[in-house]
Design a protein around this motif. Sequence first.
Motif, mmCIF file in Angstrom:
data_model
loop_
_atom_site.group_PDB
_atom_site.id
_atom_site.type_symbol
_atom_site.label_atom_id
_atom_site.label_comp_id
_atom_site.label_asym_id
_atom_site.label_seq_id
_atom_site.Cartn_x
_atom_site.Cartn_y
_atom_site.Cartn_z
ATOM 1 N N GLN A 127 49.726 22.293 45.710
ATOM 2 C CA GLN A 127 49.384 23.712 45.711
ATOM 3 C C GLN A 127 49.702 24.338 47.061
ATOM 4 O OE1 GLN A 127 48.358 25.623 43.006
ATOM 5 N NE2 GLN A 127 48.905 27.234 44.449
ATOM 6 N N LEU A 128 49.433 23.617 48.149
ATOM 7 C CA LEU A 128 49.767 24.114 49.486
ATOM 8 C C LEU A 128 51.268 24.355 49.606
ATOM 9 C CD1 LEU A 128 49.065 24.772 52.439
ATOM 10 C CD2 LEU A 128 49.300 22.320 52.926
ATOM 11 N N GLU A 129 52.062 23.406 49.139
ATOM 12 C CA GLU A 129 53.519 23.577 49.194
ATOM 13 C C GLU A 129 53.946 24.808 48.393
ATOM 14 O OE1 GLU A 129 54.913 18.925 49.735
ATOM 15 O OE2 GLU A 129 54.474 19.670 47.722
ATOM 16 N N ALA A 130 53.344 25.007 47.241
ATOM 17 C CA ALA A 130 53.668 26.174 46.416
ATOM 18 C C ALA A 130 53.243 27.467 47.111
ATOM 19 C CB ALA A 130 52.994 26.063 45.057
ATOM 20 N N ASP A 131 52.056 27.467 47.700
ATOM 21 C CA ASP A 131 51.577 28.665 48.393
ATOM 22 C C ASP A 131 52.446 28.998 49.600
ATOM 23 O OD1 ASP A 131 49.512 28.860 46.547
ATOM 24 O OD2 ASP A 131 48.012 27.949 47.882
ATOM 25 N N GLY A 151 48.936 36.761 51.220
ATOM 26 C CA GLY A 151 49.545 35.440 51.108
ATOM 27 C C GLY A 151 49.062 34.496 52.197
ATOM 28 N N LEU A 152 48.895 35.018 53.413
ATOM 29 C CA LEU A 152 48.401 34.198 54.515
ATOM 30 C C LEU A 152 46.972 33.725 54.251
ATOM 31 C CD1 LEU A 152 49.774 36.153 57.620
ATOM 32 C CD2 LEU A 152 50.772 34.155 56.479
ATOM 33 N N GLN A 153 46.165 34.576 53.663
ATOM 34 C CA GLN A 153 44.792 34.193 53.332
ATOM 35 C C GLN A 153 44.779 33.057 52.304
ATOM 36 O OE1 GLN A 153 42.892 37.824 52.096
ATOM 37 N NE2 GLN A 153 42.314 38.368 54.188
ATOM 38 N N VAL A 154 45.650 33.147 51.334
ATOM 39 C CA VAL A 154 45.748 32.095 50.311
ATOM 40 C C VAL A 154 46.151 30.767 50.962
ATOM 41 C CG1 VAL A 154 47.070 31.318 48.292
ATOM 42 C CG2 VAL A 154 46.198 33.662 48.397
ATOM 43 N N VAL A 155 47.136 30.818 51.847
ATOM 44 C CA VAL A 155 47.601 29.594 52.517
ATOM 45 C C VAL A 155 46.503 29.016 53.404
ATOM 46 C CG1 VAL A 155 49.252 28.662 54.192
ATOM 47 C CG2 VAL A 155 50.047 30.193 52.383
ATOM 48 N N ASP A 156 45.813 29.875 54.149
ATOM 49 C CA ASP A 156 44.716 29.389 54.998
ATOM 50 C C ASP A 156 43.666 28.665 54.170
ATOM 51 O OD1 ASP A 156 45.876 30.440 57.295
ATOM 52 O OD2 ASP A 156 44.650 32.261 57.290
ATOM 53 N N ALA A 157 43.302 29.237 53.031
ATOM 54 C CA ALA A 157 42.308 28.618 52.155
ATOM 55 C C ALA A 157 42.816 27.279 51.619
ATOM 56 C CB ALA A 157 41.963 29.561 51.003
ATOM 57 N N GLN A 158 44.107 27.193 51.324
ATOM 58 C CA GLN A 158 44.644 25.941 50.789
ATOM 59 C C GLN A 158 44.741 24.873 51.871
ATOM 60 O OE1 GLN A 158 44.791 25.646 47.557
ATOM 61 N NE2 GLN A 158 45.200 23.465 47.821
ATOM 62 N N PHE A 159 45.052 25.258 53.106
ATOM 63 C CA PHE A 159 45.010 24.278 54.193
ATOM 64 C C PHE A 159 43.594 23.718 54.325
ATOM 65 C CE2 PHE A 159 49.082 25.632 56.258
ATOM 66 C CZ PHE A 159 49.592 24.364 56.509
#
Length: 109
Positions: A35-39, A54-62
């Motif tokens: 999911q992180l790779e996809a985000d 988009g950055l918020q989504v990536v931060d949450a996935q990290f």
Amino acid sequence: MSKLEKTLPRGSWFDDAPKLSEREDIGDLVIAVSQLEADLTGILGRNGRALPAGLQVVDAQFAEVDNELRRLDSAVNIERLSIYIEELRAAYREYAAERTTGAGSNQVC
């Protein structure tokens, strides 16, 4: 081409580690990393108002990946994966910083 684009694999990182991805005890980690790779792929090329979301989504996935890594049994050898995640994090920070300079928000994971 950005460092982030160069760091992201074609396909999943786990494609090159099939024995690791088949382990039942790390299934949630495999999903979180995929999911992180996809985000991360999803934020490439975003501009304007779409970028902060988009950055918020990536931060949450990290954060999710970090949580899954902490849950693993110490017997699971994930050194290569941990290095890959840190390379992604560094490339992501650089990418986000380049695109948010002067835009008001530089807080990234």
